[in-house]
Design a protein around this motif. Structure first.
Motif, PDB file in Angstrom:
ATOM      1  N   ALA A   1       0.857  -1.180   0.000  1.00  0.00           N
ATOM      2  CA  ALA A   1       0.000   0.000   0.000  1.00  0.00           C
ATOM      3  C   ALA A   1       0.895   1.231   0.000  1.00  0.00           C
ATOM      4  O   ALA A   1       1.924   1.254   0.683  1.00  0.00           O
ATOM      5  N   LEU A   2       0.509   2.216  -0.783  1.00  0.00           N
ATOM      6  CA  LEU A   2       1.272   3.455  -0.880  1.00  0.00           C
ATOM      7  C   LEU A   2       0.322   4.621  -0.670  1.00  0.00           C
ATOM      8  O   LEU A   2      -0.716   4.706  -1.327  1.00  0.00           O
ATOM      9  N   ASN A   3       0.648   5.489   0.263  1.00  0.00           N
ATOM     10  CA  ASN A   3      -0.111   6.701   0.515  1.00  0.00           C
ATOM     11  C   ASN A   3       0.379   7.740  -0.498  1.00  0.00           C
ATOM     12  O   ASN A   3       1.379   8.416  -0.265  1.00  0.00           O
ATOM     13  N   THR A   4      -0.317   7.845  -1.619  1.00  0.00           N
ATOM     14  CA  THR A   4       0.132   8.742  -2.687  1.00  0.00           C
ATOM     15  C   THR A   4      -0.134  10.207  -2.372  1.00  0.00           C
ATOM     16  O   THR A   4       0.428  11.081  -3.015  1.00  0.00           O
ATOM     17  N   GLY A   5      -0.981  10.463  -1.377  1.00  0.00           N
ATOM     18  CA  GLY A   5      -1.258  11.844  -0.984  1.00  0.00           C
ATOM     19  C   GLY A   5      -0.041  12.527  -0.411  1.00  0.00           C
ATOM     20  O   GLY A   5       0.166  13.728  -0.613  1.00  0.00           O
TER      21      GLY A   5
ATOM     22  N   PRO B   1     -13.951   4.188   3.294  1.00  0.00           N
ATOM     23  CA  PRO B   1     -13.686   3.502   4.553  1.00  0.00           C
ATOM     24  C   PRO B   1     -12.885   2.215   4.356  1.00  0.00           C
ATOM     25  O   PRO B   1     -12.191   1.772   5.253  1.00  0.00           O
ATOM     26  N   TYR B   2     -12.991   1.642   3.172  1.00  0.00           N
ATOM     27  CA  TYR B   2     -12.213   0.468   2.802  1.00  0.00           C
ATOM     28  C   TYR B   2     -12.130   0.412   1.283  1.00  0.00           C
ATOM     29  O   TYR B   2     -12.900   1.057   0.580  1.00  0.00           O
ATOM     30  N   VAL B   3     -11.187  -0.361   0.795  1.00  0.00           N
ATOM     31  CA  VAL B   3     -11.046  -0.600  -0.641  1.00  0.00           C
ATOM     32  C   VAL B   3     -10.962  -2.102  -0.843  1.00  0.00           C
ATOM     33  O   VAL B   3     -10.168  -2.781  -0.177  1.00  0.00           O
ATOM     34  N   GLU B   4     -11.786  -2.619  -1.741  1.00  0.00           N
ATOM     35  CA  GLU B   4     -11.726  -4.034  -2.102  1.00  0.00           C
ATOM     36  C   GLU B   4     -11.264  -4.145  -3.548  1.00  0.00           C
ATOM     37  O   GLU B   4     -11.808  -3.478  -4.424  1.00  0.00           O
ATOM     38  N   ILE B   5     -10.273  -4.987  -3.753  1.00  0.00           N
ATOM     39  CA  ILE B   5      -9.733  -5.221  -5.091  1.00  0.00           C
ATOM     40  C   ILE B   5     -10.021  -6.673  -5.440  1.00  0.00           C
ATOM     41  O   ILE B   5      -9.508  -7.589  -4.797  1.00  0.00           O
ATOM     42  N   GLY B   6     -10.863  -6.888  -6.440  1.00  0.00           N
ATOM     43  CA  GLY B   6     -11.178  -8.232  -6.906  1.00  0.00           C
ATOM     44  C   GLY B   6     -10.329  -8.588  -8.112  1.00  0.00           C
ATOM     45  O   GLY B   6     -10.025  -7.722  -8.937  1.00  0.00           O
ATOM     46  N   PHE B   7      -9.943  -9.847  -8.216  1.00  0.00           N
ATOM     47  CA  PHE B   7      -9.119 -10.288  -9.344  1.00  0.00           C
ATOM     48  C   PHE B   7      -9.285 -11.786  -9.550  1.00  0.00           C
ATOM     49  O   PHE B   7      -9.641 -12.514  -8.627  1.00  0.00           O
TER      50      PHE B   7
ATOM     51  N   HIS C   1       1.437  -9.559  -8.128  1.00  0.00           N
ATOM     52  CA  HIS C   1       1.597  -8.444  -7.208  1.00  0.00           C
ATOM     53  C   HIS C   1       0.419  -7.505  -7.442  1.00  0.00           C
ATOM     54  O   HIS C   1       0.219  -7.033  -8.558  1.00  0.00           O
ATOM     55  N   VAL C   2      -0.380  -7.276  -6.398  1.00  0.00           N
ATOM     56  CA  VAL C   2      -1.578  -6.435  -6.510  1.00  0.00           C
ATOM     57  C   VAL C   2      -1.463  -5.313  -5.475  1.00  0.00           C
ATOM     58  O   VAL C   2      -1.840  -5.489  -4.321  1.00  0.00           O
ATOM     59  N   PRO C   3      -0.926  -4.165  -5.880  1.00  0.00           N
ATOM     60  CA  PRO C   3      -0.735  -3.067  -4.947  1.00  0.00           C
ATOM     61  C   PRO C   3      -1.952  -2.140  -4.876  1.00  0.00           C
ATOM     62  O   PRO C   3      -2.804  -2.133  -5.763  1.00  0.00           O
TER      63      PRO C   3
ATOM     64  N   ARG D   1      -6.642  10.307   0.225  1.00  0.00           N
ATOM     65  CA  ARG D   1      -7.912  10.447   0.953  1.00  0.00           C
ATOM     66  C   ARG D   1      -9.113  10.346   0.025  1.00  0.00           C
ATOM     67  O   ARG D   1     -10.184   9.905   0.448  1.00  0.00           O
ATOM     68  N   PHE D   2      -8.966  10.752  -1.240  1.00  0.00           N
ATOM     69  CA  PHE D   2     -10.113  10.837  -2.131  1.00  0.00           C
ATOM     70  C   PHE D   2      -9.978  10.023  -3.419  1.00  0.00           C
ATOM     71  O   PHE D   2     -10.786  10.178  -4.331  1.00  0.00           O
ATOM     72  N   SER D   3      -8.969   9.170  -3.503  1.00  0.00           N
ATOM     73  CA  SER D   3      -8.823   8.352  -4.709  1.00  0.00           C
ATOM     74  C   SER D   3      -7.985   7.119  -4.415  1.00  0.00           C
ATOM     75  O   SER D   3      -7.275   7.065  -3.417  1.00  0.00           O
ATOM     76  N   TYR D   4      -8.093   6.148  -5.310  1.00  0.00           N
ATOM     77  CA  TYR D   4      -7.229   4.976  -5.229  1.00  0.00           C
ATOM     78  C   TYR D   4      -7.105   4.351  -6.611  1.00  0.00           C
ATOM     79  O   TYR D   4      -7.947   4.561  -7.487  1.00  0.00           O
ATOM     80  N   SER D   5      -6.031   3.592  -6.797  1.00  0.00           N
ATOM     81  CA  SER D   5      -5.830   2.845  -8.035  1.00  0.00           C
ATOM     82  C   SER D   5      -5.020   1.596  -7.708  1.00  0.00           C
ATOM     83  O   SER D   5      -4.454   1.454  -6.630  1.00  0.00           O
ATOM     84  N   THR D   6      -4.997   0.702  -8.673  1.00  0.00           N
ATOM     85  CA  THR D   6      -4.266  -0.548  -8.523  1.00  0.00           C
ATOM     86  C   THR D   6      -3.830  -1.000  -9.909  1.00  0.00           C
ATOM     87  O   THR D   6      -4.241  -0.429 -10.927  1.00  0.00           O
TER      88      THR D   6
END
Length: 118
Positions: A12-16, A86-92, A102-104, A109-114
């Motif tokens: 996990a990377l805090n890109t903010g 509040p959470y992020v779920e990544i399905g694959f 590798h699934v990063p 605070r307002f976005s996410y990517s993988t």
């Protein structure tokens, strides 16, 4: 003692603020195709580098649909911040379990990517 080898890794990377997503709780689940229910396989917490080694053994890693759930909100709260997610779920889907995956999670605070890495 080193963590056991896992064919599935994450970080996990805090890109903010450009730092690792340290101390974030996460869980790994596998979908049961006969019931369409998610089975919890393991839980963990990212280390100081934002990584969570030893997620799953080679023997337990079978072709299936998986998801990783990252507790992003709790992690942000521990930093004194709020988070829109509040959470992020990544399905694959894993079809060839002999490969390394590798699934990063890259999040702010307002976005996410993988992405799918190796």
């Amino acid at each position: 003692m080193a963590a056991p080898y896992s064919p599935l890794t994450t970080h996990a990377l805090n890109t903010g603020i450009g730092v690792p997503g340290a101390h974030m709780a996460l869980s790994l689940h596998r979908l049961d195709p006969s019931t369409s229910l998610w089975n919890l396989l393991t839980t963990g917490t990212t280390n100081d580098d934002g990584r969570c080694p030893g997620l799953i053994t080679r023997e337990a890693f079978t072709p299936a649909v998986y998801k990783m759930r990252f507790e992003t909100g709790r992690c942000r709260e521990s930093l004194g911040e709020t988070s829109f997610y509040p959470y992020v779920e990544i399905g694959f889907t894993i079809t060839d379990h002999s490969q390394k995956f590798h699934v990063p999670l890259l999040c702010s605070r307002f976005s996410y990517s993988t992405y799918r890495g190796s």
